[in-house]
Design an enzyme around this catalytic site. Sequence first.
Site, PDB file in Angstrom:
ATOM      1  CG  HIS A  99     -19.095  72.021   5.070  1.00  0.00           C
ATOM      2  ND1 HIS A  99     -20.345  71.491   5.204  1.00  0.00           N
ATOM      3  CD2 HIS A  99     -19.262  73.228   4.481  1.00  0.00           C
ATOM      4  CE1 HIS A  99     -21.242  72.336   4.707  1.00  0.00           C
ATOM      5  NE2 HIS A  99     -20.606  73.401   4.259  1.00  0.00           N
ATOM      6  CD  GLU A 171     -20.448  77.337   5.946  1.00  0.00           C
ATOM      7  OE1 GLU A 171     -20.899  77.878   4.939  1.00  0.00           O
ATOM      8  OE2 GLU A 171     -20.150  76.136   5.981  1.00  0.00           O
TER       9      GLU A 171
END
Length: 257
Positions: A99, A171
């Site tokens: 992430h 993302e």
Amino acid sequence: MKNLARPIIIGNWKMNLDYKSSLSLAKKISSGRAQKNIKNDVLLLPDFLPLAELSSKNKNKNIFYGAQDVSPFSFGPYTGEVSLENLEKLGCKYILVGHSERRQYLSEDKIISLKMENIIKNSKLVPILCVGENLSQRKSGQTVVVIKKQLQEAFSKIKGLSGQKIIIAYEPIWAIGTGKNISAEEAIIVHKKIKEIIMTMFKNNLPRELGVVYGGSVNLSNFQDFKKSEDISGLLIGGSSLKANDFLKIANNFFYV
Ligand code: PGA
């Protein structure tokens, strides 16, 4: 190589909730899911402490639990780490890797390939690998170059993916937690590119299933835009996954049309 059989809606709770609040949010989401006609999968990613209880006691077949991270190592003298083996024994099905917050605050980039190798070679868990460009990379037209490099690095220790289910989360960093959005059309172009890159990397050893999900300020007012194409295999949701009603409305209404 097939697309994911069903879209997946992922709630990434990050480190936003205390233990009790995590259990209570999970309970609300779980009861809201049970009543629905299910056309997709829902995955919740609490932090490790509530995850142990929620995952090991989960009886709701309409909800999966997963971890926000994993150690790159197997059991051994690695202080502070959480092993893949324990996560698998607790019933976790998915693990988020790389992430952007971990890349940014915990200098994670260099160990992402070890984590991917550990998950893919040593378990049946599904890795959800996060990739995405920052604002200056986007402005200079480097989005695909950056993502290609992230994918090549993450899979650098893997020779083949046959039999594997893999999820990539696209993302854009500038869209995470900012309220800024990419258009669905733009996301679809990047998602297609991601699939092409993986197909080129693993020509003869393609994954069994590959999904590319979108994440970055997805909320109640914009999630419908991302239903337009099966190239968007689902959503990775941070802020809006902390509100049971919002998350349920999104989760219960996101499916291929
Ligand atoms: P956000 O977070 O939905 O709050 O932008 C998404 C993520 O970081 O996974």
